[in-house]
Design a protein around this motif. Structure first.
Motif, mmCIF file in Angstrom:
data_model
loop_
_atom_site.group_PDB
_atom_site.id
_atom_site.type_symbol
_atom_site.label_atom_id
_atom_site.label_comp_id
_atom_site.label_asym_id
_atom_site.label_seq_id
_atom_site.Cartn_x
_atom_site.Cartn_y
_atom_site.Cartn_z
ATOM 1 N N VAL A 12 51.683 65.237 101.092
ATOM 2 C CA VAL A 12 51.775 66.576 101.652
ATOM 3 C C VAL A 12 53.236 67.013 101.615
ATOM 4 C CG1 VAL A 12 52.026 65.741 104.024
ATOM 5 C CG2 VAL A 12 51.108 68.033 103.614
ATOM 6 N N GLN A 13 53.451 68.304 101.494
ATOM 7 C CA GLN A 13 54.815 68.826 101.510
ATOM 8 C C GLN A 13 55.336 68.892 102.938
ATOM 9 O OE1 GLN A 13 54.756 72.618 99.437
ATOM 10 N NE2 GLN A 13 55.348 71.607 97.524
ATOM 11 N N GLY A 16 53.860 70.649 106.240
ATOM 12 C CA GLY A 16 52.414 70.681 106.168
ATOM 13 C C GLY A 16 51.751 69.848 107.248
ATOM 14 N N LEU A 18 48.328 67.038 108.226
ATOM 15 C CA LEU A 18 47.284 66.091 107.855
ATOM 16 C C LEU A 18 46.553 65.675 109.115
ATOM 17 C CD1 LEU A 18 48.902 63.566 105.310
ATOM 18 C CD2 LEU A 18 47.055 65.190 104.836
ATOM 19 N N VAL A 122 55.251 62.334 102.700
ATOM 20 C CA VAL A 122 55.695 63.712 102.908
ATOM 21 C C VAL A 122 56.842 63.986 101.946
ATOM 22 C CG1 VAL A 122 56.515 65.412 104.564
ATOM 23 C CG2 VAL A 122 55.043 63.529 105.329
#
Length: 124
Positions: A12-13, A16, A18, A122
């Motif tokens: 994920v950037q 972001g 999760l 990340v």
């Protein structure tokens, strides 16, 4: 003896979100305090969040306060870790754990059963 399986990890950037899940089998997780820990490469396993058997109490490490939330659904035998505003330093393998005696929630020795972990990466 309960078995724990984590899921929901991924890439994920930064910034972001999760949601990790920890599903129990072979027994009910409702009698256990549940915790989430993480381990980054070259570092020791560290406490992230924990929740009491009924969900009445939660505990967290300062670095995730306001960003991560732990919850549980004992009817589904599942514990969740909602992670928002993710940072590159959150990159790690995330483990869930179950403990009979919910004393020191941030101590790995409190926990009797562990999952295999799920990778969270990340990107910045």
């Amino acid at each position: 003896q309960v078995q724990l399986v984590e899921s929901g990890g991924g890439l994920v950037q930064a910034g972001g979100s999760l949601r990790l899940s920890c599903a129990g089998s072979g027994g009910t997780i409702g009698i256990y305090g549940m915790g989430w820990f993480r381990q980054a490469p070259g570092k020791e396993r560290e406490f992230v969040l924990a929740i009491s058997p009924t969900g009445a109490r939660t505990y967290n490490v300062d670095s995730v306060k306001g960003r991560f939330t732990i919850s549980r659904d004992n009817a589904r035998n599942t514990v969740y870790l909602q992670m928002n505003s993710l940072k590159s330093e959150d990159t790690a393998i995330y483990y869930c754990a179950a403990g009979y005696q919910f004393g020191a929630a941030d101590d790995v020795k409190t926990y009797n059963y562990w999952g295999q972990g799920t990778q969270v990466t990340v990107s910045s």
